[in-house]
Write a protein that holds these residues in place. Structure first.
Motif, PDB file in Angstrom:
ATOM      1  N   ASP A 146       0.820  -1.217   0.000  1.00 22.09           N
ATOM      2  CA  ASP A 146       0.000   0.000   0.000  1.00 22.09           C
ATOM      3  C   ASP A 146       0.850   1.263   0.000  1.00 22.09           C
ATOM      4  O   ASP A 146       0.369   2.348  -0.340  1.00 22.09           O
ATOM      5  N   GLN A 147       2.143   1.152   0.395  1.00 18.57           N
ATOM      6  CA  GLN A 147       2.991   2.350   0.469  1.00 18.57           C
ATOM      7  C   GLN A 147       4.008   2.406  -0.666  1.00 18.57           C
ATOM      8  O   GLN A 147       4.910   3.237  -0.652  1.00 18.57           O
ATOM      9  N   ALA A 148       3.878   1.469  -1.617  1.00 20.18           N
ATOM     10  CA  ALA A 148       4.954   1.319  -2.610  1.00 20.18           C
ATOM     11  C   ALA A 148       4.702   2.078  -3.911  1.00 20.18           C
ATOM     12  O   ALA A 148       5.423   1.870  -4.894  1.00 20.18           O
ATOM     13  N   ALA A 149       3.727   2.980  -3.918  1.00 23.41           N
ATOM     14  CA  ALA A 149       3.381   3.656  -5.183  1.00 23.41           C
ATOM     15  C   ALA A 149       4.565   4.411  -5.779  1.00 23.41           C
ATOM     16  O   ALA A 149       4.726   4.474  -7.002  1.00 23.41           O
ATOM     17  N   ASP A 150       5.429   4.960  -4.930  1.00 19.72           N
ATOM     18  CA  ASP A 150       6.550   5.746  -5.458  1.00 19.72           C
ATOM     19  C   ASP A 150       7.591   4.882  -6.162  1.00 19.72           C
ATOM     20  O   ASP A 150       8.493   5.408  -6.821  1.00 19.72           O
ATOM     21  N   LEU A 151       7.477   3.554  -5.996  1.00 14.07           N
ATOM     22  CA  LEU A 151       8.416   2.671  -6.700  1.00 14.07           C
ATOM     23  C   LEU A 151       7.940   2.357  -8.112  1.00 14.07           C
ATOM     24  O   LEU A 151       8.643   1.688  -8.871  1.00 14.07           O
ATOM     25  N   LEU A 152       6.749   2.827  -8.455  1.00 16.88           N
ATOM     26  CA  LEU A 152       6.278   2.613  -9.822  1.00 16.88           C
ATOM     27  C   LEU A 152       7.233   3.324 -10.781  1.00 16.88           C
ATOM     28  O   LEU A 152       7.734   4.413 -10.479  1.00 16.88           O
ATOM     29  N   PRO A 153       7.512   2.695 -11.931  1.00 12.09           N
ATOM     30  CA  PRO A 153       8.496   3.251 -12.859  1.00 12.09           C
ATOM     31  C   PRO A 153       8.221   4.720 -13.176  1.00 12.09           C
ATOM     32  O   PRO A 153       7.075   5.123 -13.372  1.00 12.09           O
ATOM     33  N   GLY A 154       9.305   5.506 -13.172  1.00  7.64           N
ATOM     34  CA  GLY A 154       9.185   6.903 -13.565  1.00  7.64           C
ATOM     35  C   GLY A 154       8.960   7.845 -12.404  1.00  7.64           C
ATOM     36  O   GLY A 154       9.068   9.051 -12.570  1.00  7.64           O
ATOM     37  N   ARG A 155       8.663   7.349 -11.224  1.00  3.78           N
ATOM     38  CA  ARG A 155       8.455   8.267 -10.095  1.00  3.78           C
ATOM     39  C   ARG A 155       9.774   8.470  -9.355  1.00  3.78           C
ATOM     40  O   ARG A 155      10.469   9.447  -9.572  1.00  3.78           O
ATOM     41  N   LEU A 156      10.132   7.511  -8.518  1.00  8.79           N
ATOM     42  CA  LEU A 156      11.402   7.644  -7.811  1.00  8.79           C
ATOM     43  C   LEU A 156      12.562   7.236  -8.715  1.00  8.79           C
ATOM     44  O   LEU A 156      13.655   7.802  -8.657  1.00  8.79           O
ATOM     45  N   ALA A 157      12.330   6.239  -9.552  1.00  8.82           N
ATOM     46  CA  ALA A 157      13.411   5.701 -10.392  1.00  8.82           C
ATOM     47  C   ALA A 157      12.818   5.160 -11.681  1.00  8.82           C
ATOM     48  O   ALA A 157      11.653   4.765 -11.706  1.00  8.82           O
ATOM     49  N   PRO A 158      13.644   5.119 -12.765  1.00  9.39           N
ATOM     50  CA  PRO A 158      13.130   4.548 -14.020  1.00  9.39           C
ATOM     51  C   PRO A 158      12.938   3.035 -13.905  1.00  9.39           C
ATOM     52  O   PRO A 158      13.506   2.395 -13.015  1.00  9.39           O
ATOM     53  N   LEU A 159      12.174   2.467 -14.854  1.00  5.48           N
ATOM     54  CA  LEU A 159      11.829   1.034 -14.824  1.00  5.48           C
ATOM     55  C   LEU A 159      13.065   0.148 -14.686  1.00  5.48           C
ATOM     56  O   LEU A 159      13.094  -0.785 -13.904  1.00  5.48           O
ATOM     57  N   ARG A 160      14.086   0.479 -15.464  1.00  3.12           N
ATOM     58  CA  ARG A 160      15.307  -0.332 -15.449  1.00  3.12           C
ATOM     59  C   ARG A 160      15.871  -0.452 -14.028  1.00  3.12           C
ATOM     60  O   ARG A 160      16.299  -1.506 -13.578  1.00  3.12           O
ATOM     61  N   ASP A 161      15.835   0.670 -13.301  1.00  3.17           N
ATOM     62  CA  ASP A 161      16.391   0.665 -11.932  1.00  3.17           C
ATOM     63  C   ASP A 161      15.493  -0.127 -10.993  1.00  3.17           C
ATOM     64  O   ASP A 161      15.987  -0.833 -10.104  1.00  3.17           O
TER      65      ASP A 161
END
Ligand code: FAD
Length: 413
Positions: free
Chosen positions: A106-121
């Motif tokens: 529920d708290q992991a939304a910022d890990l979606l690609p493009g927010r905190l880091a790009p998909l590759r990361d």
């Protein structure tokens, strides 16, 4: 044992390394005396009470996944209070949450690609985290050992993610922001964070060594007993008195150990300063670690959200750590106002702990294990002989006891 009896082993220093060593020696049937220079046990793990606030001597967290912790510590008795898994990053990029999606989806939304880091990361992070979590620690200990930064880059992480996410967080773990720490050490720590909980004992970090010391026989620990030299027959104390012992284990921090055992390797030391403030109201109503992504501070936490009883009067207790020893309190408070987005003018500074030898440096390649045998009848243990952590210190104490017991059994002493 009586004070005038010859001990089998004199352990110099009552940090967690010395205490773990003493406990195993006692379990092995030896008569042990622990000599501690200070007025209490614990070494770098002590808790002060200042105006009713419980302040650890430097902010640190307790990890329940460390093998030595699982083996030795009665976790229930510590009444542990957990941090929210992960951390919050704050700074010029804004505020993001680096959550553990396996525990707090529920708290992991910022890990979606493009927010905190790009998909590759995100993929690279997920892959090495899964590997660290699943593989046996023995495999990680044998892995390639290079500076953590190089390992992360080679794993495919972008410069932005390394510099603005992992570097600021890991600087608070290893107390250095060059990411030069051994990648093996990084993976072992990462693994323990993924597998365990980061928490604090209700009575502060000092409750951990106190629990170990309570299990030693009555009178085994002598406080205010600074050892000034090792002698043919044991040790000499600073007051001139002698403590006879068949074997001596030096369990002090590295520099003190080298004074007693000349020629001993002394690694570089990491320095940190922890400030404690009392705030009229909590600036973040959550037991979470706030990391400064611009690296002006290491991290900050509202401790009274983690352990409500650490504040005596309803004010919030805020702990903030900064690399090195030069930080000025007014600048720290000004930065806290930016990070928390709250006024800090009314905050009272309760204490500042500047700790020059907080951790030994562990640059790659770093031997995770060093023998404790120094010379006949003389042994050395402590985090500087293993890894700079509670796990490393206790594992080193365990090894010293094992070597003492083996040498005594072989009648080499
Ligand atoms: C601010 C800070 C944050 C940390 N954060 C973490 C963390 O989050 N997680 C983690 O795992 N680890 C952390 N650590 C590291 C951890 O606390 C240490 O690795 C561990 O406590 C070291 O234990 P030790 O027994 O090796 O040494 P010490 O605790 O240093 O004990 C040595 C003892 O020897 C005594 N002594 C010294 N000289 C003499 C003498 N001549 N005669 C008699 N006694 C002597 C000292 O008084 C001391 O009690 C942190 C440490 C600090 C300071």
């Amino acid at each position: 044992m009586r004070a005038d009896e010859v001990a089998d082993v004199a352990v110099v220093g009552a940090g967690v390394a010395g205490l773990a060593c003493a406990l195993d020696c006692v379990a092995g049937g030896l008569r042990v005396r622990v000599l501690e220079a200070s007025d209490a046990v614990g070494g770098r793990m002590r808790t002060d009470v200042v105006d009713g606030f419980r302040l650890d001597r430097g902010f640190q967290v307790f990890n329940t996944a460390y093998p030595q912790v699982r083996r030795r510590i009665d976790l229930r008795a510590l009444r542990l209070r957990p941090f929210t898994p992960g951390f919050v990053l704050a700074g010029s990029r804004g505020r993001y949450r680096f959550a553990d999606p396996t525990r707090r989806p529920d708290q992991a939304a910022d890990l979606l690609p493009g927010r905190l880091a790009p998909l590759r990361d995100t993929v690279a992070l997920g892959l090495f985290s899964a590997r660290d979590m699943v593989l046996p620690a023995a495999v990680l200990r044998r892995g390639r050992d290079v500076p953590a930064e190089r390992w992360l880059r080679d794993a495919g992480l972008s410069e932005v993610t390394v510099d603005q996410v992992l570097r600021p967080f890991l600087a608070g773990v290893f107390l250095e922001d060059g990411l030069e720490t051994s990648s093996r050490m990084f993976h072992l720590v990462w693994r323990s964070m993924l597998r365990g909980s980061l928490c604090l004992p209700e009575r502060g970090i000092g409750a951990v060594p106190e629990q170990l010391a309570e299990r030693l026989p009555d009178g085994a620990v002598t406080l205010d007993a600074r050892v000034s030299a090792l002698t043919q027959d044991g040790v000499r104390l600073a007051d001139g008195s002698a403590v006879p012992a068949r074997a001596v284990v030096v369990a002090t921090e590295a520099a003190a150990a080298a004074r007693l055992l000349p020629g001993l390797l002394v690694p570089a030391q990491r320095t940190v300063t922890t400030f404690y403030h009392a705030a009229p109201a909590s600036p973040l109503r959550e037991p979470t670690l706030l990391v400064d992504s611009d690296r002006r501070l290491l991290n900050s936490v509202v401790l009274s959200e983690v352990v409500p009883g650490c504040s005596p009067d309803g004010r919030a207790l805020v702990s903030t750590s900064v690399l090195g020893s030069g930080a000025q309190e007014a600048q720290v408070r000004a930065r806290l106002a930016e990070l928390y987005g709250a006024g800090t003018d009314g905050w009272e500074c309760l204490a500042a702990y500047r700790i020059p030898g907080a951790l030994p440096a562990m640059p790659a390649p770093h031997p995770l294990i060093r023998t404790s045998r120094h010379s006949p009848g003389r042994y050395v243990c402590g985090d500087h002989r293993a890894t700079g952590s509670v796990q490393g210190a206790m594992a080193s104490g365990t090894r010293a006891a094992r070597e003492v017991l083996a040498d005594m059994a072989a009648s080499r002493l």
